[in-house]
Design a protein around this motif. Structure first.
Motif, short mmCIF file in Angstrom:
data_model
loop_
_atom_site.label_atom_id
_atom_site.label_comp_id
_atom_site.label_asym_id
_atom_site.label_seq_id
_atom_site.Cartn_x
_atom_site.Cartn_y
_atom_site.Cartn_z
N TYR A 291 -28.27 -5.86 55.83
CA TYR A 291 -28.38 -7.27 56.18
C TYR A 291 -28.66 -8.12 54.94
O TYR A 291 -28.27 -9.29 54.89
N GLU A 292 -29.32 -7.54 53.92
CA GLU A 292 -29.53 -8.29 52.69
C GLU A 292 -28.26 -8.37 51.87
O GLU A 292 -27.94 -9.41 51.29
N TRP A 293 -27.48 -7.28 51.85
CA TRP A 293 -26.18 -7.34 51.19
C TRP A 293 -25.29 -8.39 51.87
O TRP A 293 -24.57 -9.13 51.20
N ARG A 294 -25.34 -8.45 53.21
CA ARG A 294 -24.55 -9.45 53.92
C ARG A 294 -25.00 -10.86 53.53
O ARG A 294 -24.16 -11.76 53.35
N ARG A 295 -26.32 -11.05 53.45
CA ARG A 295 -26.82 -12.38 53.09
C ARG A 295 -26.32 -12.80 51.72
O ARG A 295 -25.90 -13.95 51.51
N ILE A 296 -26.35 -11.87 50.76
CA ILE A 296 -25.87 -12.18 49.42
C ILE A 296 -24.37 -12.47 49.45
O ILE A 296 -23.89 -13.45 48.88
N ARG A 297 -23.62 -11.60 50.13
CA ARG A 297 -22.17 -11.78 50.21
C ARG A 297 -21.79 -13.13 50.83
O ARG A 297 -20.87 -13.82 50.35
N ASP A 298 -22.51 -13.52 51.88
CA ASP A 298 -22.12 -14.71 52.64
C ASP A 298 -22.73 -16.01 52.10
O ASP A 298 -22.20 -17.08 52.38
N ASN A 299 -23.81 -15.92 51.32
CA ASN A 299 -24.52 -17.13 50.91
C ASN A 299 -24.70 -17.29 49.40
O ASN A 299 -25.15 -18.34 48.95
N ASP A 300 -24.40 -16.27 48.65
CA ASP A 300 -24.62 -16.32 47.19
C ASP A 300 -23.39 -15.73 46.50
O ASP A 300 -23.38 -14.56 46.10
N LYS A 301 -22.37 -16.55 46.36
CA LYS A 301 -21.09 -16.08 45.82
C LYS A 301 -21.25 -15.47 44.44
O LYS A 301 -20.71 -14.40 44.14
N GLU A 302 -22.00 -16.15 43.57
CA GLU A 302 -22.17 -15.64 42.20
C GLU A 302 -23.01 -14.37 42.19
O GLU A 302 -22.74 -13.45 41.42
N GLY A 303 -24.03 -14.32 43.04
CA GLY A 303 -24.84 -13.11 43.12
C GLY A 303 -24.04 -11.91 43.61
O GLY A 303 -24.20 -10.79 43.11
N TRP A 304 -23.15 -12.13 44.58
CA TRP A 304 -22.30 -11.06 45.10
C TRP A 304 -21.33 -10.57 44.01
O TRP A 304 -21.16 -9.36 43.83
N LYS A 305 -20.73 -11.49 43.28
CA LYS A 305 -19.84 -11.11 42.18
C LYS A 305 -20.59 -10.30 41.13
O LYS A 305 -20.08 -9.31 40.60
N GLU A 306 -21.83 -10.71 40.84
CA GLU A 306 -22.62 -10.00 39.84
C GLU A 306 -23.00 -8.60 40.33
O GLU A 306 -22.98 -7.64 39.56
N ALA A 307 -23.35 -8.49 41.61
CA ALA A 307 -23.69 -7.18 42.16
C ALA A 307 -22.51 -6.22 42.07
O ALA A 307 -22.66 -5.04 41.70
N ILE A 308 -21.32 -6.72 42.39
CA ILE A 308 -20.12 -5.88 42.30
C ILE A 308 -19.84 -5.51 40.84
O ILE A 308 -19.49 -4.36 40.53
N ARG A 309 -20.01 -6.47 39.94
CA ARG A 309 -19.78 -6.21 38.51
C ARG A 309 -20.70 -5.10 38.00
O ARG A 309 -20.26 -4.15 37.33
N VAL A 310 -21.99 -5.20 38.32
CA VAL A 310 -22.95 -4.19 37.86
C VAL A 310 -22.67 -2.84 38.53
O VAL A 310 -22.75 -1.80 37.89
N ASP A 311 -22.31 -2.87 39.81
CA ASP A 311 -21.98 -1.63 40.51
C ASP A 311 -20.87 -0.87 39.80
O ASP A 311 -20.96 0.34 39.58
N HIS A 312 -19.82 -1.57 39.39
CA HIS A 312 -18.72 -0.92 38.68
C HIS A 312 -19.15 -0.51 37.27
O HIS A 312 -18.75 0.55 36.77
N MET A 313 -19.98 -1.34 36.64
CA MET A 313 -20.40 -1.08 35.27
C MET A 313 -21.19 0.22 35.15
O MET A 313 -21.05 0.95 34.17
N VAL A 314 -22.01 0.53 36.15
CA VAL A 314 -22.90 1.70 36.03
C VAL A 314 -22.24 2.99 36.48
O VAL A 314 -22.85 4.06 36.40
#
Length: 271
Positions: free
Chosen positions: A200-223
């Motif tokens: 539900y927190e990932w959903r909140r970020i995805r739906d309400n924090d576009k830049e935060g969601w992009k950053e989470a995906i970027r870091v996920d791929h980076m690591v």
């Protein structure tokens, strides 16, 4: 504030510590001398905005402390140059195909230690100087429903206090207190790519924090390939697949029955 004794609020700018900050400001609790916010450099913009909101509403100083250039920069350099990383608790798949999770180091290095250094500075202690009469009462925003998170201080001159537990207040009670007084409600305080996020927190970020969601995906791929000393494949989500591929739909979305409520996350680092 006296030269050798201070009362400090460890501020995460989440629900519990924000309620403590404002309860102190309104006189429902004793006035703290200051609050200290440890910036990992990876919080959501919502959290940084809420921190500014709090600063405008409390009569005591709010200090921001940061370790070096922040956690994200350390991860980037670790992946690129093979240098040490104060690792977040990433989910791992070993070369043998076993699932695991990294031991969390980031909280100690980017939250706890910077706050302690600021406390020493406020007490007038120089590097290497031992405390004698100096003392810090540190307020921590842990509520009655999170008693398992309580910890004694390992530092002799710092004593932890848990005013919300002393007053029998749960996280929901903090939200009600804030609402009743017309305050904006704070977001959950945590790094945008924190592996402790529930769906539900990932959903909140995805739906309400576009830049935060992009950053989470970027870091996920980076690591994904790990860093020095880590030979596992790493992910930010416990399904151990790329974050953007995780099914974040709710039970209702899938046509399943719900119990009529959404559980709130109490957080692991912030409060």
């Amino acid at each position: 504030m006296t030269p050798n004794k201070i009362t400090v609020l460890s501020l995460g700018a989440g629900v519990q510590s924000s309620a403590l900050a404002l309860m102190s400001a309104e006189g429902e609790l004793p006035m703290v001398d200051c609050a200290i916010f440890a910036d990992t450099g990876a919080e959501s913009q919502e959290t940084y905005d809420y921190l500014e909101y709090l600063k405008e509403r409390v009569p005591y100083p709010v200090y921001l402390v940061k370790e070096k250039e922040g956690l994200t920069k350390m991860i980037e350099e670790g992946v690129r140059n093979g240098t040490r990383v104060a690792q977040p608790p990433m989910f791992a798949v070993t070369p043998e195909g076993d699932n695991g999770q990294l031991l969390r180091v980031c909280t100690d290095e980017f939250k706890i230690k910077p706050v302690r250094r600021k406390v020493r500075e406020l007490l007038g202690l120089k590097k290497g100087q031992r405390a004698k009469d100096e003392h810090c009462d540190m307020w921590i925003g842990i509520s009655l429903d999170e008693v398992q998170r309580m910890r004694l201080s390992l530092i002799r001159y710092i004593k932890h206090h848990f005013p919300l537990i002393d007053k029998g207040i749960r996280r929901g009670g903090c939200l009600e207190w804030l609402k009743a007084r017309g305050y904006k409600l704070p977001p959950r305080s945590a790094c945008v790519y924190c592996p402790y996020h529930r769906n539900y927190e990932w959903r909140r970020i995805r739906d309400n924090d576009k830049e935060g969601w992009k950053e989470a995906i970027r870091v996920d791929h980076m690591v994904r390939g790990g860093w020095k000393g880590i030979d596992s494949t790493l992910y930010v989500h416990d399904e151990r697949i790329p974050l953007e591929e995780v099914d974040l739909s709710t039970d209702e979305d899938r046509g399943q029955m719900t119990m009529g409520f959404v559980q709130e996350c109490s957080g692991m680092c912030g409060n």
